[in-house]
Design a protein around this motif. Structure first.
Motif, PDB file in Angstrom:
ATOM      1  N   LEU A 149       0.784  -1.216   0.000  1.00 13.03           N
ATOM      2  CA  LEU A 149       0.000   0.000   0.000  1.00 13.03           C
ATOM      3  C   LEU A 149       0.824   1.277   0.000  1.00 13.03           C
ATOM      4  O   LEU A 149       0.267   2.371  -0.034  1.00 13.03           O
ATOM      5  CB  LEU A 149      -0.933   0.009   1.224  1.00 13.03           C
ATOM      6  N   THR A 150       2.153   1.197   0.039  1.00 14.79           N
ATOM      7  CA  THR A 150       2.981   2.380   0.073  1.00 14.79           C
ATOM      8  C   THR A 150       2.690   3.270  -1.126  1.00 14.79           C
ATOM      9  O   THR A 150       2.625   2.810  -2.258  1.00 14.79           O
ATOM     10  CB  THR A 150       4.472   1.994   0.075  1.00 14.79           C
ATOM     11  N   GLY A 151       2.545   4.568  -0.853  1.00 12.67           N
ATOM     12  CA  GLY A 151       2.369   5.493  -1.950  1.00 12.67           C
ATOM     13  C   GLY A 151       0.963   6.043  -2.057  1.00 12.67           C
ATOM     14  O   GLY A 151       0.548   6.481  -3.120  1.00 12.67           O
ATOM     15  N   GLY A 152       0.194   6.062  -0.956  1.00 14.38           N
ATOM     16  CA  GLY A 152      -1.130   6.664  -0.978  1.00 14.38           C
ATOM     17  C   GLY A 152      -2.039   5.980  -1.962  1.00 14.38           C
ATOM     18  O   GLY A 152      -2.245   4.786  -1.905  1.00 14.38           O
ATOM     19  N   ILE A 153      -2.598   6.744  -2.904  1.00 13.31           N
ATOM     20  CA  ILE A 153      -3.552   6.179  -3.848  1.00 13.31           C
ATOM     21  C   ILE A 153      -2.865   5.517  -5.033  1.00 13.31           C
ATOM     22  O   ILE A 153      -3.533   5.033  -5.937  1.00 13.31           O
ATOM     23  CB  ILE A 153      -4.518   7.267  -4.353  1.00 13.31           C
ATOM     24  N   SER A 154      -1.538   5.454  -5.031  1.00  7.60           N
ATOM     25  CA  SER A 154      -0.830   4.899  -6.191  1.00  7.60           C
ATOM     26  C   SER A 154      -1.158   3.429  -6.420  1.00  7.60           C
ATOM     27  O   SER A 154      -0.959   2.924  -7.511  1.00  7.60           O
ATOM     28  CB  SER A 154       0.686   5.062  -6.015  1.00  7.60           C
ATOM     29  N   TYR A 155      -1.681   2.721  -5.377  1.00 11.12           N
ATOM     30  CA  TYR A 155      -2.001   1.306  -5.552  1.00 11.12           C
ATOM     31  C   TYR A 155      -3.089   1.097  -6.594  1.00 11.12           C
ATOM     32  O   TYR A 155      -3.282   0.001  -7.090  1.00 11.12           O
ATOM     33  CB  TYR A 155      -2.441   0.684  -4.219  1.00 11.12           C
ATOM     34  N   ALA A 156      -3.842   2.163  -6.945  1.00 13.37           N
ATOM     35  CA  ALA A 156      -4.925   2.025  -7.908  1.00 13.37           C
ATOM     36  C   ALA A 156      -4.452   2.181  -9.352  1.00 13.37           C
ATOM     37  O   ALA A 156      -5.233   2.026 -10.266  1.00 13.37           O
ATOM     38  CB  ALA A 156      -6.016   3.059  -7.620  1.00 13.37           C
ATOM     39  N   ILE A 199      10.876   3.247 -13.732  1.00 16.68           N
ATOM     40  CA  ILE A 199      11.370   3.889 -12.521  1.00 16.68           C
ATOM     41  C   ILE A 199      12.820   3.493 -12.285  1.00 16.68           C
ATOM     42  O   ILE A 199      13.289   2.453 -12.779  1.00 16.68           O
ATOM     43  CB  ILE A 199      10.517   3.518 -11.293  1.00 16.68           C
ATOM     44  N   SER A 200      13.533   4.331 -11.517  1.00 16.93           N
ATOM     45  CA  SER A 200      14.903   4.035 -11.117  1.00 16.93           C
ATOM     46  C   SER A 200      14.894   3.608  -9.662  1.00 16.93           C
ATOM     47  O   SER A 200      14.370   4.326  -8.803  1.00 16.93           O
ATOM     48  CB  SER A 200      15.792   5.266 -11.309  1.00 16.93           C
ATOM     49  N   VAL A 201      15.447   2.435  -9.386  1.00 16.19           N
ATOM     50  CA  VAL A 201      15.483   1.920  -8.021  1.00 16.19           C
ATOM     51  C   VAL A 201      16.922   1.726  -7.579  1.00 16.19           C
ATOM     52  O   VAL A 201      17.835   1.634  -8.416  1.00 16.19           O
ATOM     53  CB  VAL A 201      14.701   0.592  -7.896  1.00 16.19           C
ATOM     54  N   ASN A 208      12.229   5.828  -3.895  1.00 17.38           N
ATOM     55  CA  ASN A 208      11.677   7.019  -3.238  1.00 17.38           C
ATOM     56  C   ASN A 208      11.695   6.898  -1.722  1.00 17.38           C
ATOM     57  O   ASN A 208      10.729   7.250  -1.035  1.00 17.38           O
ATOM     58  CB  ASN A 208      10.253   7.293  -3.718  1.00 17.38           C
ATOM     59  N   GLY A 209      12.764   6.343  -1.190  1.00 19.30           N
ATOM     60  CA  GLY A 209      12.933   6.256   0.251  1.00 19.30           C
ATOM     61  C   GLY A 209      12.214   5.099   0.927  1.00 19.30           C
ATOM     62  O   GLY A 209      12.278   4.956   2.149  1.00 19.30           O
ATOM     63  N   THR A 210      11.522   4.264   0.152  1.00 20.75           N
ATOM     64  CA  THR A 210      10.811   3.106   0.703  1.00 20.75           C
ATOM     65  C   THR A 210      11.489   1.819   0.254  1.00 20.75           C
ATOM     66  O   THR A 210      11.822   1.671  -0.932  1.00 20.75           O
ATOM     67  CB  THR A 210       9.341   3.091   0.249  1.00 20.75           C
ATOM     68  N   THR A 211      11.690   0.895   1.192  1.00 21.07           N
ATOM     69  CA  THR A 211      12.279  -0.404   0.876  1.00 21.07           C
ATOM     70  C   THR A 211      11.178  -1.370   0.448  1.00 21.07           C
ATOM     71  O   THR A 211      10.196  -1.560   1.170  1.00 21.07           O
ATOM     72  CB  THR A 211      13.027  -0.979   2.088  1.00 21.07           C
ATOM     73  N   TYR A 212      11.351  -2.006  -0.704  1.00 21.70           N
ATOM     74  CA  TYR A 212      10.357  -2.937  -1.246  1.00 21.70           C
ATOM     75  C   TYR A 212      10.884  -4.370  -1.147  1.00 21.70           C
ATOM     76  O   TYR A 212      12.009  -4.655  -1.558  1.00 21.70           O
ATOM     77  CB  TYR A 212      10.045  -2.596  -2.706  1.00 21.70           C
ATOM     78  N   LEU A 213      10.034  -5.247  -0.593  1.00 24.13           N
ATOM     79  CA  LEU A 213      10.379  -6.656  -0.434  1.00 24.13           C
ATOM     80  C   LEU A 213       9.380  -7.502  -1.218  1.00 24.13           C
ATOM     81  O   LEU A 213       8.211  -7.132  -1.346  1.00 24.13           O
ATOM     82  CB  LEU A 213      10.336  -7.063   1.039  1.00 24.13           C
ATOM     83  N   PRO A 214       9.795  -8.683  -1.723  1.00 20.98           N
ATOM     84  CA  PRO A 214       8.860  -9.563  -2.436  1.00 20.98           C
ATOM     85  C   PRO A 214       7.818 -10.130  -1.486  1.00 20.98           C
ATOM     86  O   PRO A 214       8.152 -10.706  -0.452  1.00 20.98           O
ATOM     87  CB  PRO A 214       9.764 -10.664  -2.996  1.00 20.98           C
ATOM     88  N   VAL A 215       6.543  -9.959  -1.826  1.00 20.20           N
ATOM     89  CA  VAL A 215       5.461 -10.339  -0.921  1.00 20.20           C
ATOM     90  C   VAL A 215       5.500 -11.822  -0.582  1.00 20.20           C
ATOM     91  O   VAL A 215       5.435 -12.212   0.590  1.00 20.20           O
ATOM     92  CB  VAL A 215       4.094  -9.979  -1.545  1.00 20.20           C
ATOM     93  N   ARG A 216       5.592 -12.690  -1.592  1.00 22.56           N
ATOM     94  CA  ARG A 216       5.534 -14.134  -1.342  1.00 22.56           C
ATOM     95  C   ARG A 216       6.682 -14.589  -0.442  1.00 22.56           C
ATOM     96  O   ARG A 216       6.486 -15.340   0.516  1.00 22.56           O
ATOM     97  CB  ARG A 216       5.570 -14.909  -2.661  1.00 22.56           C
TER      98      ARG A 216
END
Length: 222
Positions: free
Chosen positions: A18-25, A32-34, A64-72
């Motif tokens: 859900l990170t990113g407000g309404i961006s999940y929609a 993007i650059s990560v 953008n300052g948030t760490t993303y991990l694989p959900v599964r």
């Protein structure tokens, strides 16, 4: 795994989703650059290797300052079940393993050819014995295909000659489009119980070769 760790990891998963407000929609495609920076994940001070459903190692990244991990991968560290519904683009998480169930009862084939499905109390024969909760493939071109939605780890099934027993036959299991193994049925052999590693796949296809009339009975997924 203790409830505190499970709850913490569940919070991480929800944050990832859900990170990113309404961006999940969003449904658009963006470039993007990560930042990959050798990010490590520990559980009880033990370093973990995160892998996808195919066993390939996945590295977390920062955007953008948030760490993303694989959900599964992270969910499995918390003994949680993850499934993906492609039709609604939804991720489902459960805090306990799906209990064992009869495959054709909870998930009948969504696609098949030369196939007869048998429910509870609806029988076919293999070696003179009655079997239900399964199906028969009555042509050498027969197959049955199941949408498992990543819910199950294993399939246990009894496989045998249903009618014609005087020829060699074989059964092939195809998991997410890849050949996962073949079972040989020599002429005259008795029905046997087999275990198939589903590895929480989305799609399972079972096909036959060499001759018709192969039965699949008491199909239990868990």
């Amino acid at each position: 795994m203790n409830k505190r760790l499970q709850g913490a990891l569940a919070g991480v998963l929800i944050g990832v989703l859900l990170t990113g407000g309404i961006s999940y929609a969003k449904t658009a495609v963006e470039n993007i650059s990560v930042n990959y920076n050798n990010i490590k994940v520990y559980v009880d001070n033990e370093r973990q290797t995160l892998k996808d459903a195919n066993g390939t190692t996945i590295e977390p990244f920062i955007y953008n300052g948030t760490t993303y991990l694989p959900v599964r991968a992270v969910a499995e560290l918390a003994d949680m079940t993850v499934t993906w519904d492609d039709s609604t683009k939804s991720v489902y998480l459960w805090d306990r393993t799906v209990p064992e169930q009869d495959l054709v009862v909870v998930c009948p084939p969504y696609k098949s050819k030369n196939c007869s499905v048998y429910g509870v109390g609806d029988y076919f024969n293999m070696d003179g014995q009655k079997y239900d909760r399964g199906f028969r493939l009555f042509s050498s071109a027969g197959y049955a295909q199941f949408n498992l939605e990543g819910k199950y780890k294993t399939l246990e099934v009894t496989i045998g000659h249903s009618d014609t027993t005087d020829r060699d036959k074989s059964v092939t299991f195809i998991i997410d489009g890849k050949n996962a193994g073949t079972v040989s049925l020599p002429a005259g052999c008795k029905p046997q119980r087999y275990s198939v590693d589903l590895n929480r796949c989305s799609d399972l296809k079972i096909s036959i070769d060499g001759g018709p009339d192969i039965g699949f009975g008491v199909m239990i997924v868990k």
